[in-house]
Design a protein around this motif. Structure first.
Motif, PDB file in Angstrom:
ATOM      1  N   UNK A   1      90.946 -26.875  46.888  1.00  0.00           N
ATOM      2  CA  UNK A   1      89.917 -27.869  46.563  1.00  0.00           C
ATOM      3  C   UNK A   1      89.858 -28.488  45.426  1.00  0.00           C
ATOM      4  N   UNK A   2      89.553 -30.019  45.223  1.00  0.00           N
ATOM      5  CA  UNK A   2      90.031 -30.349  44.115  1.00  0.00           C
ATOM      6  C   UNK A   2      88.663 -31.361  43.818  1.00  0.00           C
ATOM      7  N   UNK A   3      87.146 -31.351  43.232  1.00  0.00           N
ATOM      8  CA  UNK A   3      86.205 -32.308  43.230  1.00  0.00           C
ATOM      9  C   UNK A   3      86.833 -33.269  43.164  1.00  0.00           C
ATOM     10  N   UNK A   4      87.675 -34.024  43.118  1.00  0.00           N
ATOM     11  CA  UNK A   4      87.704 -36.003  43.021  1.00  0.00           C
ATOM     12  C   UNK A   4      87.928 -36.021  44.389  1.00  0.00           C
ATOM     13  N   UNK A   5      88.679 -35.367  45.279  1.00  0.00           N
ATOM     14  CA  UNK A   5      89.483 -35.068  46.350  1.00  0.00           C
ATOM     15  C   UNK A   5      87.848 -35.682  47.320  1.00  0.00           C
ATOM     16  N   UNK A   6      86.827 -34.213  47.079  1.00  0.00           N
ATOM     17  CA  UNK A   6      85.424 -33.830  47.398  1.00  0.00           C
ATOM     18  C   UNK A   6      84.650 -34.849  47.630  1.00  0.00           C
ATOM     19  N   UNK A   7      84.407 -35.246  46.163  1.00  0.00           N
ATOM     20  CA  UNK A   7      83.879 -36.310  46.453  1.00  0.00           C
ATOM     21  C   UNK A   7      83.817 -37.676  47.388  1.00  0.00           C
ATOM     22  N   UNK A   8      85.217 -37.586  46.877  1.00  0.00           N
ATOM     23  CA  UNK A   8      85.581 -38.947  48.455  1.00  0.00           C
ATOM     24  C   UNK A   8      85.155 -38.538  49.989  1.00  0.00           C
ATOM     25  N   UNK A   9      85.470 -37.388  49.824  1.00  0.00           N
ATOM     26  CA  UNK A   9      84.974 -36.654  51.429  1.00  0.00           C
ATOM     27  C   UNK A   9      83.556 -36.689  51.843  1.00  0.00           C
ATOM     28  N   UNK A  10      82.474 -36.433  50.633  1.00  0.00           N
ATOM     29  CA  UNK A  10      81.530 -36.818  50.573  1.00  0.00           C
ATOM     30  C   UNK A  10      80.800 -37.758  51.011  1.00  0.00           C
TER      31      UNK A  10
END
Length: 394
Positions: A129-138
């Motif tokens: 899990x990495x928050x930049x990747x999660x921001x894109x996922x959002x």
């Protein structure tokens, strides 16, 4: 050469991203009658659920620790302000800078970086899990607002600015799903737009400044300790020379003025450095920018001064025992929530469960749900599931 986007608008340089997205959207849409593509992106971000949640997500100090500390929302607004100021001076696309700035932390977990680290540990066997990747996922999938697609259907340039980092294996997976798309630059070694480069630096400038302010307000940092840091000491001396006696009469005003001058100096440094780099490279278009090394950067001296300040904050604030105690509690909440949901998916809201499978619920779905929580909701949900109260609200 610069051209105005419309009558009365600031000049836009030839190397800036134009108002109409060159990369387009994943799902084609007709243009908006009164807004550019990136104004439209910004508006979608501001109105999305994940953006509203940022007001209750930790920057350094947990939400319950005080009303005046920065949150992910106020941090994002400060990044956007700095980014727009710099982009106007450089003739860049201000609306794109603002959209990236406002969206860059949408995927951040509750409890700041400690929450991200805890969720990454939980997801170690499932892709991490990495928050930049999660921001894109959002913005690509998790926001559910439109009947025709999942996510916000943002422009490629906004999405690539959100995705600041991406490991090679994951970039290859994204590229397979979206050829020549948001992850392509990680495979061919090119740069993102100047607007994305600027947001990276504005993020750093913003959090260094406001973490000083919050650290002093909390009592964990002292002005005496900060005066050992070259960048702070330079402007502290200036302010005390220009306003004798201010340190004794109004230390809060002293600190605010020092931080203001620090911010201004860093902004002007970036403008001067980038102007020189752009004059030398002379890119003729936003596409040509990608083939150059990063062009938006500090001067060497400011880069060293900023690095020294970051080392100080890491040592004296982020690793302070009081901060470590609260973040460790946050880590525990994340880990125990993850285990509880995997063990009993019925504890998840129905819309976050998958159809029954022999493998059970997807760990990624659990991570999505936890990452979207605010500090306050995660704390209360943990108490509901475990019967234990980790934080006492003030």
């Amino acid at each position: 050469m610069s051209v105005p986007d419309s009558p009365g608008s600031p000049l836009r340089a030839v190397y800036a991203v134009p108002p109409t997205s060159p990369g387009g959207r994943r799902v084609a849409e007709p243009p908006a009658p009164t807004r550019s593509d990136f104004q439209r992106d910004r508006d979608r971000i501001v109105h999305c659920t994940a953006f509203r949640r940022l007001v209750y997500k930790t920057q350094v100090f947990l939400n319950h620790e005080g009303d005046l500390f920065r949150t992910r929302l106020t941090h994002s607004l400060e990044v956007a302000q700095l980014g727009r100021s710099i982009s106007r001076s450089l003739g860049l696309n201000e609306d794109l800078v603002e959209a990236i700035s406002l969206a860059h932390d949408l995927g951040h977990t509750p409890f700041g970086h400690a929450g991200q680290d805890a969720l990454n540990d939980c997801m170690a066997e499932y892709g991490g899990f990495e928050h930049n990747l999660q921001s894109l996922r959002v913005v690509d999938a998790l926001e559910q607002r439109y009947p025709g697609w999942d996510g916000l259907n943002l422009c490629l340039e906004t999405r690539e600015g959100i995705l600041k980092r991406c490991p090679l294996p994951l970039a290859q997976q994204i590229e397979a799903r979206e050829p020549s798309g948001v992850a392509r630059r990680f495979l061919d070694g090119t740069q993102p737009s100047l607007e994305a480069q600027l947001c990276n630096l504005a993020d750093e400038i913003a959090y260094n400044a406001h973490d000083i302010d919050d650290g002093v307000r909390s009592g964990l940092l002292s002005l005496a300790a900060l005066r050992e840091v070259r960048l702070f000491a330079r402007f502290d001396e200036e302010v005390q020379r220009d306003h004798p006696g201010l340190a004794g009469k109004a230390p809060r005003r002293l600190l605010a003025e020092v931080i203001r001058r620090m911010l201004s100096a860093q902004v002007y440094d970036v403008i001067a450095s980038a102007s020189a780099s752009l004059a030398t490279a002379a890119p003729a278009s936003c596409d040509e920018v990608r083939r150059h090394p990063a062009l938006i950067r500090f001067t060497t001296d400011m880069r060293h001064a900023s690095a020294e300040l970051k080392r100080f904050l890491f040592r004296e604030l982020y690793r302070h025992p009081q901060v470590m105690d609260t973040t460790e509690r946050g880590r525990r909440i994340i880990a125990e929530l993850f285990a509880a949901y995997l063990d009993d998916p019925r504890q998840l809201p129905e819309e976050h469960r998958e159809p029954e499978t022999t493998e059970g619920i997807s760990p990624r779905r659990v991570a999505d749900y936890i990452a979207g929580m605010t500090d306050r909701f995660a704390t209360r949900e943990h108490q509901r599931l475990t019967g234990r109260q980790v934080f006492l609200e003030r």
